[in-house]
Design a protein around this motif. Sequence first.
Motif, PDB file in Angstrom:
ATOM      1  N   SER A   2       6.107   2.350   1.465  1.00  0.00           N
ATOM      2  CA  SER A   2       5.408   2.392  -0.002  1.00  0.00           C
ATOM      3  C   SER A   2       5.910   3.483  -0.813  1.00  0.00           C
ATOM      4  N   SER A   3       5.603   3.345  -2.119  1.00  0.00           N
ATOM      5  CA  SER A   3       6.090   4.392  -3.074  1.00  0.00           C
ATOM      6  C   SER A   3       5.462   5.651  -2.959  1.00  0.00           C
ATOM      7  N   TYR A   4       4.006   5.254  -2.483  1.00  0.00           N
ATOM      8  CA  TYR A   4       3.146   6.627  -2.225  1.00  0.00           C
ATOM      9  C   TYR A   4       3.962   7.369  -0.849  1.00  0.00           C
ATOM     10  N   THR A   5       4.339   6.698   0.019  1.00  0.00           N
ATOM     11  CA  THR A   5       4.867   7.640   1.170  1.00  0.00           C
ATOM     12  C   THR A   5       6.116   8.137   0.612  1.00  0.00           C
ATOM     13  N   ASN A   6       6.852   7.500  -0.241  1.00  0.00           N
ATOM     14  CA  ASN A   6       8.151   8.017  -0.718  1.00  0.00           C
ATOM     15  C   ASN A   6       7.792   9.339  -1.705  1.00  0.00           C
ATOM     16  N   SER A   7       6.910   9.359  -2.308  1.00  0.00           N
ATOM     17  CA  SER A   7       6.637  10.201  -3.158  1.00  0.00           C
ATOM     18  C   SER A   7       5.924  11.558  -2.627  1.00  0.00           C
ATOM     19  N   LEU A   8       5.394  11.414  -1.296  1.00  0.00           N
ATOM     20  CA  LEU A   8       4.975  12.695  -0.562  1.00  0.00           C
ATOM     21  C   LEU A   8       6.083  13.061   0.059  1.00  0.00           C
ATOM     22  N   ASN A   9       7.150  12.549   0.311  1.00  0.00           N
ATOM     23  CA  ASN A   9       8.267  12.895   1.191  1.00  0.00           C
ATOM     24  C   ASN A   9       9.631  12.660   0.133  1.00  0.00           C
ATOM     25  N   PRO A  10      10.146  13.726  -0.574  1.00  0.00           N
ATOM     26  CA  PRO A  10      11.209  13.701  -1.286  1.00  0.00           C
ATOM     27  C   PRO A  10      12.523  13.934  -0.589  1.00  0.00           C
ATOM     28  N   PHE A  11      12.428  14.217   0.677  1.00  0.00           N
ATOM     29  CA  PHE A  11      13.416  14.598   1.475  1.00  0.00           C
ATOM     30  C   PHE A  11      13.930  13.567   2.446  1.00  0.00           C
ATOM     31  N   GLY A  12      13.227  12.647   2.323  1.00  0.00           N
ATOM     32  CA  GLY A  12      13.482  11.616   3.517  1.00  0.00           C
ATOM     33  C   GLY A  12      14.426  10.527   3.216  1.00  0.00           C
ATOM     34  N   ASP A  13      14.932   9.811   4.116  1.00  0.00           N
ATOM     35  CA  ASP A  13      15.795   8.708   3.878  1.00  0.00           C
ATOM     36  C   ASP A  13      15.169   7.384   4.047  1.00  0.00           C
ATOM     37  N   GLY A  14      14.056   7.350   4.317  1.00  0.00           N
ATOM     38  CA  GLY A  14      13.351   6.005   4.464  1.00  0.00           C
ATOM     39  C   GLY A  14      13.354   5.416   5.736  1.00  0.00           C
ATOM     40  N   GLN A  15      13.649   6.359   6.830  1.00  0.00           N
ATOM     41  CA  GLN A  15      13.865   6.009   8.319  1.00  0.00           C
ATOM     42  C   GLN A  15      12.380   6.469   9.105  1.00  0.00           C
ATOM     43  N   GLY A  16      12.616   6.263  10.314  1.00  0.00           N
ATOM     44  CA  GLY A  16      11.509   6.694  11.204  1.00  0.00           C
ATOM     45  C   GLY A  16      10.890   8.226  11.056  1.00  0.00           C
ATOM     46  N   LYS A  17      12.007   9.034  10.617  1.00  0.00           N
ATOM     47  CA  LYS A  17      11.456  10.582  10.420  1.00  0.00           C
ATOM     48  C   LYS A  17      10.371  10.598   9.246  1.00  0.00           C
ATOM     49  N   ASP A  18      10.648   9.789   8.171  1.00  0.00           N
ATOM     50  CA  ASP A  18       9.770   9.781   6.964  1.00  0.00           C
ATOM     51  C   ASP A  18       8.326   9.383   7.699  1.00  0.00           C
ATOM     52  N   THR A  19       7.951   8.645   8.710  1.00  0.00           N
ATOM     53  CA  THR A  19       6.627   8.622   9.020  1.00  0.00           C
ATOM     54  C   THR A  19       6.164   9.652   9.964  1.00  0.00           C
ATOM     55  N   GLN A  20       6.817  10.438  10.479  1.00  0.00           N
ATOM     56  CA  GLN A  20       6.485  11.775  11.173  1.00  0.00           C
ATOM     57  C   GLN A  20       6.160  12.728  10.048  1.00  0.00           C
ATOM     58  N   PHE A  21       7.016  12.828   8.976  1.00  0.00           N
ATOM     59  CA  PHE A  21       6.842  13.798   8.032  1.00  0.00           C
ATOM     60  C   PHE A  21       5.519  13.535   7.129  1.00  0.00           C
ATOM     61  N   THR A  22       5.020  11.946   6.932  1.00  0.00           N
ATOM     62  CA  THR A  22       3.815  11.615   6.363  1.00  0.00           C
ATOM     63  C   THR A  22       2.742  12.226   7.195  1.00  0.00           C
ATOM     64  N   ARG A  23       2.769  11.911   8.373  1.00  0.00           N
ATOM     65  CA  ARG A  23       1.647  12.314   9.410  1.00  0.00           C
ATOM     66  C   ARG A  23       1.366  13.688   9.257  1.00  0.00           C
ATOM     67  N   VAL A  24       2.376  14.420   9.541  1.00  0.00           N
ATOM     68  CA  VAL A  24       2.074  15.951   9.148  1.00  0.00           C
ATOM     69  C   VAL A  24       1.629  16.348   7.890  1.00  0.00           C
ATOM     70  N   TYR A  25       2.233  15.768   6.572  1.00  0.00           N
ATOM     71  CA  TYR A  25       1.582  16.040   5.808  1.00  0.00           C
ATOM     72  C   TYR A  25       0.326  15.637   5.276  1.00  0.00           C
ATOM     73  N   GLU A  26      -0.057  14.576   5.875  1.00  0.00           N
ATOM     74  CA  GLU A  26      -1.386  14.010   5.704  1.00  0.00           C
ATOM     75  C   GLU A  26      -2.498  14.770   6.583  1.00  0.00           C
ATOM     76  N   ALA A  27      -2.054  15.190   7.755  1.00  0.00           N
ATOM     77  CA  ALA A  27      -2.856  15.852   8.826  1.00  0.00           C
ATOM     78  C   ALA A  27      -3.166  17.320   7.843  1.00  0.00           C
ATOM     79  N   LEU A  28      -2.162  18.111   7.458  1.00  0.00           N
ATOM     80  CA  LEU A  28      -2.395  19.210   6.816  1.00  0.00           C
ATOM     81  C   LEU A  28      -3.107  19.287   5.615  1.00  0.00           C
ATOM     82  N   ASN A  29      -2.992  17.918   4.911  1.00  0.00           N
ATOM     83  CA  ASN A  29      -3.794  17.842   3.684  1.00  0.00           C
ATOM     84  C   ASN A  29      -5.231  17.660   3.968  1.00  0.00           C
TER      85      ASN A  29
END
Length: 97
Positions: A2-29
């Motif tokens: 989703s575009s929501y996930t992409n806005s959270l991670n301006p550093f990702g490439d749309g691959q599996g690492k993005d979901t890890q980044f998003t999990r960490v970001y949301e947990a710390l949020n």
Amino acid sequence: MSSYTNSLNPFGDGQGKDTQFTRVYEALNAKSMTMFEAEQITGVRRESICRYVSRLKTANKIAVRKIRRCSITGYPYVQELTTNPNLFPQSNQLKLF
């Protein structure tokens, strides 16, 4: 992804690492915690969390709330991190303008 996930991670490439980044970001949020605590909650290895925290610091999207004892390691001087802007510590620097 989703575009929501992409806005959270301006550093990702749309691959599996993005979901890890998003999990960490949301947990710390949702709750301030140490990197080891985030590892336990998200299942993302601490080495990766350390990389994500570095990128978030560069983008000013993460802050250290305080230094405290880690509930997992017991080490007394670890950073409690948050990505929630409402929990960022206020600067005590005088405003000139």
